[in-house]
Design an enzyme around this catalytic site. Structure first.
Site, short mmCIF file in Angstrom:
data_model
loop_
_atom_site.label_atom_id
_atom_site.label_comp_id
_atom_site.label_asym_id
_atom_site.label_seq_id
_atom_site.Cartn_x
_atom_site.Cartn_y
_atom_site.Cartn_z
CG ASP A 239 -24.95 -28.01 21.39
OD1 ASP A 239 -24.10 -28.51 20.63
OD2 ASP A 239 -25.50 -26.91 21.17
CE LYS B 7 -23.69 -24.09 20.78
NZ LYS B 7 -25.02 -23.46 20.64
#
Length: 815
Positions: free
Chosen positions: A679, A683
């Site tokens: 995750d 980003k």
């Protein structure tokens, strides 16, 4: 002298007649008045129905009895309030009018035909009932009354059913009456007399026209039209509940509004008053103290008026389109067309023509159009054969939408905004027109879109509302929180003229849609009863309507939804995404989304992809736009991992720290999504692509928090049970860092060569991330302008509230 005209709704029952008496009493204290009356509500319609039944030899007796009983009941109700009212005298006179009507209907029944002369006689009887009743009520008050008979004093020319008063002759007739001995003048509206002394009617809204004519003949100071509304509104109250009342309006504006569909007054009524500069006032019998709408030639201070005077719809319109090659005989062609149009008694609203390519659009009423097409194809047979005229087409089921405002041609901003509504909603304009007075712009569109366009135009131009039509996908923690925040801020939106409606809510099981807006308070209950939660169903419902600023908000983490973004854009949606999947998919898809959005002039906002509610992406985009260059970047990009590493620092073991983060809502329901480091890598990839790096997710080096073997545990409970295996390892890492006066932080970085990695780092108290923990994010941008000290953004980067707030910020950027 003042002329008062009372319409059918002002005379529909005893209560309304008593209101008329009260109004008359008030005015008579200051001046003489003349009163013009319509037939009571629906009486003229019933008379017309009886004529039709008589022609077809159907039973009309019940309708006649209905009329008789209507007036008997009305008189009896009046008797309850006026004790000295002699109901026998009134009822006997009513019976005489009824008998006259019955004889005429009997004659029609025998002939199976009703001449227009007889029809005019019958339809003019309704006003006589009104005059008869009001005369007796006023005589009880001892007023001296003179009744002007239209058949004696108002000369008109035209047909039996549609005539125009010869004001010069009628004025002489009325001026010859000595009215000085009378307090009140009464006159039935709607009728007049022709040169043959026959009764003729004055057409639609004929009683209003009668009042205007009488005002001219009596040199009245003003003419008041009494109805059951407060005046003329900026829009049809049936479509726009929050319409505005026009307190002042010019004759020119009133005529334009009336001509293009406003129903309070007919444009024919205003003509006599304009020529003689007599003000007209529209008033409400239920609210007599209200000033109403004043119509005159004086345009009062524009600052006390709405800038745009009104928007109207005229229904049942068709376009006769003649297209051909360049033709010098275009005037002759139009003349030949109009010959047949007039013979078939079809109303024309306006003509648009292009002499260059011989393209003619004639706006017509929906009457005898099929016959007209046949006649024109016969008339232009040779021109069609030799291709001098390409085609003759009739486009039906149209409405004219008209925007009225003085000097509208000089208001380019208004016109451009008005026309932009059609562009955005992709609604076709068949023809467009502006007049020489420069006080309107009118467009012809399909009737089915008219209500939608009026609503959108009113919100955009009259209330200057910023419109947002929201389609939410995903009702998990972020989607639900977003709906709560929207509901909580509804007063703020209203005060800021933001019209935000939730048109659709969709989750993994259910789909809810309402074009007029879903009631957010009850959405959880409503959505349970609506299945079929497919993207196809969402698009199908969306395509049934026309939207001006639709936006899909993707609150999921679904790759399947992310793969639909180009499809959404092609259907006209803006997109706001908390979902990082689209921006971290292949570089080809990443570029395709942006190319499509730019091509279609739509927006794709995704601020919450990185940093939740923090303006990380916007800040980075502004750095690039100003010509600065990013040299290095480091960041704590995960609020959940920031929280976990903060708890580790406080001496709490890893397994418990992860459990606490999950319970606090910092992690996904399955925390493995966060602990793999993917995750954070997504980003970082999004930020890298913002600065122009053409890389994929597999180009980022990731050090996971947990080994890959932990991701293979089948259930969440199995995963948590096995976490204790890592507690000792992370406790040892924390202790080693403390020996060096350092702390552990999970950091993503982009170096000057464009290399990206995500890993656990030890940082000391000189590092900008030393104090970042417990859910905070921090982003340090080292650029040509920001050196040696970086531009740092710091704040909570996880949690439902801040993420939903970030989505709301993106949403408000669309206005």
């Amino acid at each position: 002298m003042r002329v008062l005209k009372f319409g059918g709704t002002s005379l529909k029952n005893a209560e309304r007649f008593l209101l008329v008496i009260n109004i008359v009493n008030i005015y008579l204290k200051n001046e003489k008045i003349a009163v013009v009356l319509s037939a009571p509500a629906n009486i003229t319609n019933i008379l017309e129905i009886m004529i039709d039944k008589s022609i077809k030899k159907k039973n009309y007796k019940k309708d006649l009895i209905y009329i008789q009983n209507f007036f008997i009941n009305l008189i009896n109700d009046l008797k309850k309030n006026i004790k000295n009212l002699d109901i026998n005298i009134i009822n006997n006179n009513i019976k005489k009018i009824i008998n006259k009507i019955e004889k005429l209907l009997h004659g029609i029944n025998l002939l199976n035909y009703c001449p227009d002369m007889i029809k005019a006689k019958i339809l003019s009887q309704g006003e006589k009932f009104s005059i008869l009743i009001l005369e007796y009520l006023l005589k009880i008050k001892k007023y001296k009354i003179f009744i002007i008979s239209p058949k004696k004093y108002l000369l008109a020319y035209g047909t039996y059913l549609e005539s125009t008063v010869d004001i010069s002759v009628s004025l002489k007739n009325i001026r010859n009456i000595n009215l000085s001995f009378f307090d009140i003048i009464l006159m039935p509206g709607f009728s007049a007399v022709n040169k043959e002394k026959e009764t003729v009617l004055l057409g639609r809204n004929g009683s209003d026209y009668s009042a205007a004519v009488l005002a001219v003949c009596l040199k009245a100071q003003c003419c008041e039209i009494w109805t059951d509304v407060d005046g003329i509104y900026t829009a049809d109250p049936n479509i726009i509940p929050n319409k505005q009342l026009l307190k002042f309006i010019t004759y020119k504006e009133a005529i334009t509004l009336a001509y293009f569909g406003a129903k309070v007054i007919h444009y024919k009524t205003l003509a006599p008053m304009i020529q003689n500069n007599i003000p007209c006032i529209i008033k409400n019998i239920i609210n007599p103290k209200y000033s109403g709408t004043i119509i005159n030639n004086f345009d009062v201070n524009q600052y006390i008026l709405p800038k745009i005077k009104g928007i109207t719809e005229l229904k049942n319109i068709s376009i006769l389109n003649i297209s051909g090659n360049k033709n010098k005989q275009i005037k002759s062609i139009i003349a030949r067309i109009l010959f047949f149009v007039f013979n078939l008694k079809i109303s024309i609203y306006f003509i648009n023509q292009s002499s260059e390519d011989c393209n003619i659009n004639i706006l017509l009423s929906n009457k005898n159009l099929d016959n007209l097409k046949i006649l024109l194809e016969e008339e232009f047979y040779l021109e069609l054969q030799y291709k001098l005229i390409k085609s003759i087409k009739i486009i039906k089921n149209l409405s004219l939408i008209t925007l009225v405002n003085n000097n509208i041609n000089h208001s380019t901003n208004i016109i451009s905004k008005f026309l932009n509504i059609f562009k955005i909603t992709n609604i076709n304009i068949y023809t467009i027109s502006q007049n020489i007075f420069q006080n309107y712009i009118t467009v012809a569109i399909k009737e089915k879109y008219a209500k939608n366009i009026i609503e959108l135009t009113y919100k955009t131009l009259f209330h200057k509302e910023k419109i947002l039509e929201v389609f939410i996908i995903g009702t998990g923690s972020i989607g639900s929180t977003l709906l709560k925040q929207i509901y909580k801020n509804k007063c703020y939106f209203k005060n800021k003229n933001i019209f935000l409606k939730i048109c659709s809510i969709m989750n993994t099981k259910n789909f809810l849609f309402n074009f007029n807006g879903i009631k957010i308070k009850n959405w959880k209950e409503e959505i349970k009863h609506n299945l079929n939660n497919t993207i196809e169903n969402l698009i199908r419902n969306y395509n049934k309507y026309k939207f001006i600023n639709p936006v899909i908000i993707d609150c999921t983490s679904s790759q399947k939804i992310a793969d639909q973004y180009v499809n959404f854009l092609n259907h006209g949606f803006n997109i706001i995404a908390t979902n990082k999947r689209a921006n971290s998919s292949t570089i080809e898809y990443y570029n395709q989304i942006r190319f499509t959005a730019n091509k279609l002039n739509l927006n794709f906002y995704y601020e919450t992809n990185v940093g939740a509610g923090l303006p990380v992406i916007n800040t980075l985009q502004n750095i690039i736009k100003t010509g600065d260059k990013l040299n290095n970047f480091i960041g704590i990009l995960s609020g959940s991992l920031s929280y976990i590493f903060g708890k580790l620092e406080d001496g709490i073991i890893l397994s418990k720290s992860i459990k606490m983060a999950q319970e606090m809502g910092f992690t996904e329901p399955d925390p493995r999504t966060d602990l793999t480091g993917k995750d954070v890598a997504r980003k970082l990839l999004i930020l890298a692509r913002e600065i122009g790096l053409k890389i994929e997710l597999n180009n980022i080096i990731i050090e996971p928090i947990i080994p890959d073997t932990f991701n293979k545990k089948k259930s969440l409970s199995e995963f948590f049970n096995s976490l204790s295996e890592l507690d000792i390892i992370y406790t040892k890492k924390i202790q080693e860092a403390k020996k060096d006066n350092k702390v552990l932080r999970y950091i993503g970085s982009i170096n000057s060569q464009g290399e990206c990695n995500v890993k656990i780092r030890k940082v000391d108290n000189n590092h900008p991330f030393f104090k970042i923990k417990n859910g905070e994010n921090s982003f340090a941008f080292y650029t040509n302008y920001y050196k040696p000290y970086p531009l740092v953004l710091r704040g909570y980067g996880a949690g439902n509230d801040v993420t939903a707030a970030g989505v709301l910020t993106d949403l408000l950027r669309l206005i």
